[in-house]
Design an enzyme around this catalytic site. Sequence first.
Site, short mmCIF file in Angstrom:
data_model
loop_
_atom_site.label_atom_id
_atom_site.label_comp_id
_atom_site.label_asym_id
_atom_site.label_seq_id
_atom_site.Cartn_x
_atom_site.Cartn_y
_atom_site.Cartn_z
N THR A 267 0.84 -1.20 0.00
CA THR A 267 0.00 0.00 0.00
C THR A 267 0.87 1.25 0.00
O THR A 267 1.70 1.43 0.91
CB THR A 267 -0.90 0.02 1.26
OG1 THR A 267 -1.66 -1.18 1.27
CG2 THR A 267 -1.83 1.22 1.26
N CYS B 22 26.39 3.50 7.59
CA CYS B 22 26.02 2.10 7.31
C CYS B 22 27.24 1.19 7.17
O CYS B 22 27.10 0.01 6.88
CB CYS B 22 25.20 2.01 6.04
SG CYS B 22 23.73 3.00 6.11
N1 PLP Z 1 23.48 5.50 -0.83
C1 PLP Z 1 24.25 6.47 -0.33
C2 PLP Z 1 25.26 7.13 -1.22
C3 PLP Z 1 24.10 6.88 1.00
O1 PLP Z 1 24.87 7.85 1.49
C4 PLP Z 1 23.14 6.22 1.80
C5 PLP Z 1 22.99 6.58 3.24
O2 PLP Z 1 23.91 7.00 3.89
C6 PLP Z 1 22.37 5.19 1.24
C7 PLP Z 1 22.57 4.88 -0.07
C8 PLP Z 1 21.33 4.45 2.05
O3 PLP Z 1 20.27 5.30 2.33
P1 PLP Z 1 18.99 4.87 3.21
O4 PLP Z 1 19.36 5.16 4.60
O5 PLP Z 1 17.90 5.78 2.70
O6 PLP Z 1 18.70 3.46 2.96
#
Ligand code: PLP
Length: 373
Positions: free
Chosen positions: A234, A320
Amino acid sequence: MIYLDYAADTPVREEVLKTFCEATKTYVANPNAGHKLGKEAKLAITEATEKIASYLKVKPEEIIYTSGATEANNLAIKGIVNEYKRYGKHMITTYLEHSSVTGPMLYLEQQGYEIDYVDLLPNGKVDTDHLKELLRPDTILVSIGAVDSELGVCQDISDLGEMISEYPNCHFHVDATQAIGKIQVDLEKVDLITLAPHKFFGLHGIGILIKKETIHIEPLIHGGISTTTYRSGTPTAALILSAEKAIHLIKEDQKIYYNKVMMLNQLIRKKLKGYNDVMVNSPEAASPFILNLSIKGIKPYVFQQKLADREVFVSTKSACSTANTPSRPVYALTKDRKRALATLRISLSYLTTEEEVEAFIQIFEQCYNELKK
Ligand code: PLP
């Protein structure tokens, strides 16, 4: 408090939050419901999508809403591979990419796909001679970010797209998460583009994958139509309307913001030149929104904590990536493991003030002196 971690996340703009709250109250029904309330929600989504498409200079049908950039990158990469594997199993990327690009690529490598990493020039840009050598008739995907999240290297996307378009079976995916709303990128020759509003003062929980209408991808999630057949579930009208607001607002003043951030970036760079032990890792021509450095002999997370004790917030790497491992992008550029283990990332936005930067520089000096003792 001095927040200098805007590449990881940005505070939500009041107007965006207001749009979200109002839309949540207004659109109570499922947009796919056949009754009047459902149709109203659907119409709001359609209108917001048309506006987003016009800001991004694409077609409304080319917009796929996801939960964020990570999902958009996964959908682009796995979606292309699953759809076009009959043409080959070869992919190309770089060592600068975010883990949400390298993650699916490494997963696919385990399934028998072949990945090549294109060489980088000393300024971080893709070595186009090497890219030419790597491209083959069975290459089905090239994934290269417009701006990488650790160093801020900006790629010449239009030139890369031109080169890749000579291979009819090859598709070009660009993770533009650190570019949209910050720097100008020509995405005309790109097949798939990732972005996430929470990187430019929008809300979490929504990302966008633009997929040019001439190509197909296999969905990641199956189970009914949403706003498109490529991503089931949704659709959340309030999130989509808030994304429209965030894109609209950031587009309006992007150029002014860029110039201001460039000035602040130069100010920090100038001050850092006074330290023999501080090495700036971001190339001169990188996006001014990101400034990556390494401090010889100081553990980055200790420095980060020292700064945080004084209410200054920076990151060591991309939020990340795994802690206490070398930064892949910094290692790719410097081939210096110690330097890649000692990175700090300062990231700026239009909200950053000159006063904050001056205060940061003073606090940086205090922390540096204390830790060097
Ligand atoms: N791609 C890049 C270049 C990013 O800097 C990030 C987040 O730091 C992401 C992807 C992932 O983003 P999201 O947190 O929206 O999954």
